[in-house]
Design a protein around this motif. Structure first.
Motif, PDB file in Angstrom:
ATOM      1  N   MET A 158       0.854  -1.178   0.000  1.00 10.99           N
ATOM      2  CA  MET A 158       0.000   0.000   0.000  1.00 10.99           C
ATOM      3  C   MET A 158       0.894   1.233   0.000  1.00 10.99           C
ATOM      4  N   PRO A 159       0.565   2.222  -0.828  1.00 15.18           N
ATOM      5  CA  PRO A 159       1.344   3.464  -0.818  1.00 15.18           C
ATOM      6  C   PRO A 159       1.351   4.078   0.583  1.00 15.18           C
ATOM      7  N   LYS A 160       2.361   4.880   0.858  1.00 11.86           N
ATOM      8  CA  LYS A 160       2.519   5.451   2.198  1.00 11.86           C
ATOM      9  C   LYS A 160       1.287   6.251   2.644  1.00 11.86           C
ATOM     10  N   ASN A 161       0.768   7.113   1.802  1.00  9.83           N
ATOM     11  CA  ASN A 161      -0.425   7.902   2.122  1.00  9.83           C
ATOM     12  C   ASN A 161      -1.459   7.747   1.012  1.00  9.83           C
ATOM     13  N   PRO A 162      -2.105   6.580   0.973  1.00 11.12           N
ATOM     14  CA  PRO A 162      -3.046   6.340  -0.122  1.00 11.12           C
ATOM     15  C   PRO A 162      -4.287   7.218  -0.014  1.00 11.12           C
ATOM     16  N   VAL A 163      -4.843   7.551  -1.154  1.00 12.82           N
ATOM     17  CA  VAL A 163      -6.114   8.263  -1.192  1.00 12.82           C
ATOM     18  C   VAL A 163      -7.189   7.190  -1.309  1.00 12.82           C
ATOM     19  N   ILE A 164      -7.982   7.059  -0.280  1.00 14.64           N
ATOM     20  CA  ILE A 164      -9.028   6.045  -0.260  1.00 14.64           C
ATOM     21  C   ILE A 164     -10.359   6.769  -0.378  1.00 14.64           C
ATOM     22  N   LYS A 165     -11.030   6.541  -1.500  1.00 18.10           N
ATOM     23  CA  LYS A 165     -12.259   7.264  -1.803  1.00 18.10           C
ATOM     24  C   LYS A 165     -13.519   6.444  -1.575  1.00 18.10           C
ATOM     25  N   ALA A 166     -13.396   5.264  -1.007  1.00 15.71           N
ATOM     26  CA  ALA A 166     -14.546   4.393  -0.804  1.00 15.71           C
ATOM     27  C   ALA A 166     -15.561   5.044   0.128  1.00 15.71           C
ATOM     28  N   LYS A 167     -16.832   4.838  -0.196  1.00 16.68           N
ATOM     29  CA  LYS A 167     -17.919   5.330   0.650  1.00 16.68           C
ATOM     30  C   LYS A 167     -17.717   4.810   2.069  1.00 16.68           C
ATOM     31  N   GLY A 168     -17.848   5.682   3.048  1.00 17.45           N
ATOM     32  CA  GLY A 168     -17.766   5.297   4.448  1.00 17.45           C
ATOM     33  C   GLY A 168     -16.387   5.397   5.073  1.00 17.45           C
ATOM     34  N   TYR A 169     -15.338   5.447   4.259  1.00 20.54           N
ATOM     35  CA  TYR A 169     -13.981   5.454   4.822  1.00 20.54           C
ATOM     36  C   TYR A 169     -13.764   6.649   5.738  1.00 20.54           C
ATOM     37  N   ARG A 170     -14.223   7.812   5.326  1.00 20.04           N
ATOM     38  CA  ARG A 170     -14.020   9.022   6.140  1.00 20.04           C
ATOM     39  C   ARG A 170     -14.801   8.983   7.462  1.00 20.04           C
ATOM     40  N   ASN A 171     -15.808   8.120   7.546  1.00 13.95           N
ATOM     41  CA  ASN A 171     -16.602   8.000   8.768  1.00 13.95           C
ATOM     42  C   ASN A 171     -15.948   7.085   9.799  1.00 13.95           C
ATOM     43  N   LEU A 172     -14.907   6.360   9.399  1.00 10.55           N
ATOM     44  CA  LEU A 172     -14.220   5.457  10.317  1.00 10.55           C
ATOM     45  C   LEU A 172     -13.340   6.252  11.274  1.00 10.55           C
ATOM     46  N   THR A 173     -13.151   5.701  12.462  1.00 11.83           N
ATOM     47  CA  THR A 173     -12.220   6.311  13.401  1.00 11.83           C
ATOM     48  C   THR A 173     -10.800   6.109  12.876  1.00 11.83           C
ATOM     49  N   GLU A 174      -9.847   6.803  13.448  1.00 11.33           N
ATOM     50  CA  GLU A 174      -8.451   6.635  13.046  1.00 11.33           C
ATOM     51  C   GLU A 174      -7.997   5.194  13.267  1.00 11.33           C
ATOM     52  N   LEU A 175      -8.405   4.584  14.380  1.00 15.14           N
ATOM     53  CA  LEU A 175      -8.042   3.191  14.655  1.00 15.14           C
ATOM     54  C   LEU A 175      -8.639   2.250  13.610  1.00 15.14           C
ATOM     55  N   GLN A 176      -9.871   2.492  13.208  1.00 16.96           N
ATOM     56  CA  GLN A 176     -10.509   1.665  12.187  1.00 16.96           C
ATOM     57  C   GLN A 176      -9.834   1.850  10.833  1.00 16.96           C
ATOM     58  N   GLN A 177      -9.452   3.079  10.512  1.00 20.37           N
ATOM     59  CA  GLN A 177      -8.723   3.331   9.264  1.00 20.37           C
ATOM     60  C   GLN A 177      -7.385   2.607   9.276  1.00 20.37           C
ATOM     61  N   ASN A 178      -6.697   2.629  10.404  1.00 22.61           N
ATOM     62  CA  ASN A 178      -5.420   1.924  10.523  1.00 22.61           C
ATOM     63  C   ASN A 178      -5.616   0.411  10.405  1.00 22.61           C
ATOM     64  N   LEU A 179      -6.698  -0.108  10.988  1.00 24.52           N
ATOM     65  CA  LEU A 179      -7.027  -1.519  10.848  1.00 24.52           C
ATOM     66  C   LEU A 179      -7.230  -1.854   9.371  1.00 24.52           C
ATOM     67  N   PHE A 180      -7.983  -1.018   8.666  1.00 25.78           N
ATOM     68  CA  PHE A 180      -8.194  -1.264   7.239  1.00 25.78           C
ATOM     69  C   PHE A 180      -6.865  -1.323   6.496  1.00 25.78           C
ATOM     70  N   LYS A 181      -6.023  -0.340   6.704  1.00 29.52           N
ATOM     71  CA  LYS A 181      -4.745  -0.278   5.983  1.00 29.52           C
ATOM     72  C   LYS A 181      -3.886  -1.506   6.283  1.00 29.52           C
ATOM     73  N   ARG A 182      -3.840  -1.904   7.552  1.00 28.08           N
ATOM     74  CA  ARG A 182      -3.027  -3.062   7.952  1.00 28.08           C
ATOM     75  C   ARG A 182      -3.586  -4.352   7.344  1.00 28.08           C
ATOM     76  N   ALA A 183      -4.892  -4.583   7.509  1.00 28.24           N
ATOM     77  CA  ALA A 183      -5.499  -5.817   7.002  1.00 28.24           C
ATOM     78  C   ALA A 183      -5.487  -5.844   5.477  1.00 28.24           C
ATOM     79  N   TYR A 184      -5.754  -4.705   4.846  1.00 28.99           N
ATOM     80  CA  TYR A 184      -5.744  -4.650   3.383  1.00 28.99           C
ATOM     81  C   TYR A 184      -4.355  -4.975   2.845  1.00 28.99           C
ATOM     82  N   THR A 185      -3.325  -4.453   3.465  1.00 26.73           N
ATOM     83  CA  THR A 185      -1.952  -4.722   3.028  1.00 26.73           C
ATOM     84  C   THR A 185      -1.633  -6.208   3.147  1.00 26.73           C
ATOM     85  N   MET A 186      -1.967  -6.820   4.278  1.00 25.60           N
ATOM     86  CA  MET A 186      -1.709  -8.245   4.456  1.00 25.60           C
ATOM     87  C   MET A 186      -2.541  -9.070   3.474  1.00 25.60           C
TER      88      MET A 186
END
Length: 76
Positions: A1-29
């Motif tokens: 995953m790029p260092k600072n990806p632009v994620i435009k999916a519906k709902g992403y901006r509504n996630l908490t920072e911890l949830q966004q980090n979970l997404f980035k970690r799980a998506y990368t794996m």
């Protein structure tokens, strides 16, 4: 995953920072395990939402595929 990806999916901006980090970690794996399938690229994300009952992220792709990303970084 790029260092600072632009994620435009519906709902992403509504996630908490911890949830966004979970997404980035799980998506990368997940991406590393699955390879570089075109249909699972970041620009193919449709929607991401937190499921309080299941305590996981539900990740939907434009091709109809969907995944659960769990707190421990696993997916199903």
């Amino acid at each position: 995953m790029p260092k600072n990806p632009v994620i435009k999916a519906k709902g992403y901006r509504n996630l908490t920072e911890l949830q966004q980090n979970l997404f980035k970690r799980a998506y990368t794996m997940h991406s590393n395990a699955m390879g570089t399938e075109k249909q699972h690229k970041l620009d193919q994300l449709k929607e991401i939402k937190w499921d309080m009952k299941e305590r996981c992220l539900k990740v939907y792709f434009k091709n109809g595929d969907w995944w659960h990303y769990c707190l421990d970084g696993t997916w199903f």
